[in-house]
Design an enzyme around this catalytic site. Sequence first.
Site, PDB file in Angstrom:
ATOM      1  N   CYS A   5      74.148 -34.390-108.785  1.00 57.14           N
ATOM      2  CA  CYS A   5      74.015 -34.847-109.751  1.00 57.14           C
ATOM      3  C   CYS A   5      75.180 -35.228-110.995  1.00 57.14           C
ATOM      4  CB  CYS A   5      73.997 -32.942-110.694  1.00 57.14           C
ATOM      5  SG  CYS A   5      73.419 -31.837-110.618  1.00 57.14           S
ATOM      6  N   GLY A  90      70.292 -28.346 -91.305  1.00 57.34           N
ATOM      7  CA  GLY A  90      71.075 -29.693 -91.770  1.00 57.34           C
ATOM      8  C   GLY A  90      71.168 -30.445 -92.982  1.00 57.34           C
ATOM      9  N   THR A  92      73.158 -30.737 -96.163  1.00 59.26           N
ATOM     10  CA  THR A  92      74.861 -30.599 -96.442  1.00 59.26           C
ATOM     11  C   THR A  92      75.054 -31.120 -97.460  1.00 59.26           C
ATOM     12  OG1 THR A  92      74.809 -32.786 -95.839  1.00 59.26           O
ATOM     13  CG2 THR A  92      74.938 -31.627 -93.964  1.00 59.26           C
ATOM     14  N   HIS A  95      71.010 -29.713-103.316  1.00 59.31           N
ATOM     15  CA  HIS A  95      70.393 -30.761-104.298  1.00 59.31           C
ATOM     16  C   HIS A  95      69.470 -31.530-103.617  1.00 59.31           C
ATOM     17  CE1 HIS A  95      69.971 -32.806-108.244  1.00 59.31           C
ATOM     18  NE2 HIS A  95      69.270 -33.278-107.698  1.00 59.31           N
ATOM     19  N   HIS A  97      66.216 -33.232-101.574  1.00 62.20           N
ATOM     20  CA  HIS A  97      66.483 -34.990-101.884  1.00 62.20           C
ATOM     21  C   HIS A  97      65.479 -34.794-100.942  1.00 62.20           C
ATOM     22  CE1 HIS A  97      69.972 -33.743 -99.471  1.00 62.20           C
ATOM     23  NE2 HIS A  97      69.429 -34.327 -98.475  1.00 62.20           N
ATOM     24  N   HIS A  99      65.140 -37.719 -97.169  1.00 65.43           N
ATOM     25  CA  HIS A  99      65.329 -39.299 -96.813  1.00 65.43           C
ATOM     26  C   HIS A  99      63.826 -40.347 -96.871  1.00 65.43           C
ATOM     27  CE1 HIS A  99      69.009 -37.622 -95.440  1.00 65.43           C
ATOM     28  NE2 HIS A  99      68.598 -36.977 -96.063  1.00 65.43           N
TER      29      HIS A  99
HETATM   30  P1  5GP Z   1      71.565 -33.905 -96.024  1.00 57.82           P
HETATM   31  O1  5GP Z   1      72.210 -33.691 -94.469  1.00 57.82           O
HETATM   32  O2  5GP Z   1      71.905 -33.032 -97.107  1.00 57.82           O
HETATM   33  O3  5GP Z   1      69.687 -33.659 -95.573  1.00 57.82           O
HETATM   34  O4  5GP Z   1      71.257 -35.665 -96.556  1.00 57.82           O
HETATM   35  C1  5GP Z   1      72.927 -35.897 -97.214  1.00 57.82           C
HETATM   36  C2  5GP Z   1      72.467 -37.202 -97.711  1.00 57.82           C
HETATM   37  O5  5GP Z   1      73.411 -37.342 -98.951  1.00 57.82           O
HETATM   38  C3  5GP Z   1      73.639 -37.863 -95.868  1.00 57.82           C
HETATM   39  O6  5GP Z   1      72.658 -38.453 -95.271  1.00 57.82           O
HETATM   40  C4  5GP Z   1      75.146 -37.885 -96.569  1.00 57.82           C
HETATM   41  O7  5GP Z   1      74.962 -39.394 -95.990  1.00 57.82           O
HETATM   42  C5  5GP Z   1      74.885 -38.697 -98.125  1.00 57.82           C
HETATM   43  N1  5GP Z   1      75.886 -38.713 -99.516  1.00 57.82           N
HETATM   44  C6  5GP Z   1      76.665 -37.329 -99.425  1.00 57.82           C
HETATM   45  N2  5GP Z   1      77.674 -37.986-100.280  1.00 57.82           N
HETATM   46  C7  5GP Z   1      76.875 -39.520-100.905  1.00 57.82           C
HETATM   47  C8  5GP Z   1      77.644 -40.640-102.085  1.00 57.82           C
HETATM   48  O8  5GP Z   1      78.316 -40.090-102.391  1.00 57.82           O
HETATM   49  N3  5GP Z   1      76.261 -41.260-102.480  1.00 57.82           N
HETATM   50  C9  5GP Z   1      75.662 -41.537-101.716  1.00 57.82           C
HETATM   51  N4  5GP Z   1      74.879 -42.328-101.756  1.00 57.82           N
HETATM   52  N5  5GP Z   1      75.179 -40.634-100.729  1.00 57.82           N
HETATM   53  C10 5GP Z   1      75.559 -39.592-100.372  1.00 57.82           C
HETATM   54 ZN    ZN Z   2      73.118 -31.247-108.076  1.00 56.44          ZN
END
Ligand code: 5GP
Ligand code: ZN
Length: 130
Positions: A5, A90, A92, A95, A97, A99
Amino acid sequence: MCIFCDIINKQIPSKVVYEDDDVIAILDIAQVTLGHTLVMPKKHVENILEVDEDTMGKVSKVVHHLAKQIVTKTEAVGCNILNNCGEVAGQTVNHLHFHIIPRYGEDDAISLRFYPSEELDLDEVLEKVK
Ligand code: 5GP
Ligand code: ZN
């Protein structure tokens, strides 16, 4: 407090690949492979189990469009589209998203392996999931 956010509200800088009124796509700060991009709704929603159909439709359209654009522009040979839902999977950042991870070969930086569990009766499984 949600880091995505803050990115959407431009309180934290990011590299914006695509943006419209409802959806934003940014480069992942930790590029698993070159072009690794995150697509998310601007509206804060925790995960795919919580998102409404309209928002999910808008995000899906952008994932589809950008997967083609990014693979073409990077000259990748394929891509993984990945959504982690819940800590156990997994996730982290809570919010929603997706990939988009361009793939350049089997020995690039991503490895996904599915380990089979014990043999299951597919009719029983079907009954459970339908
Ligand atoms: P998840 O593990 O939740 O599927 O993926 C979270 C992703 O967000 C990770 O790949 C991580 O590198 C990315 N990420 C975390 N913090 C930031 C940030 O401040 N900026 C950007 N551009 N990516 C972020
Ligand atoms: Zn959010």
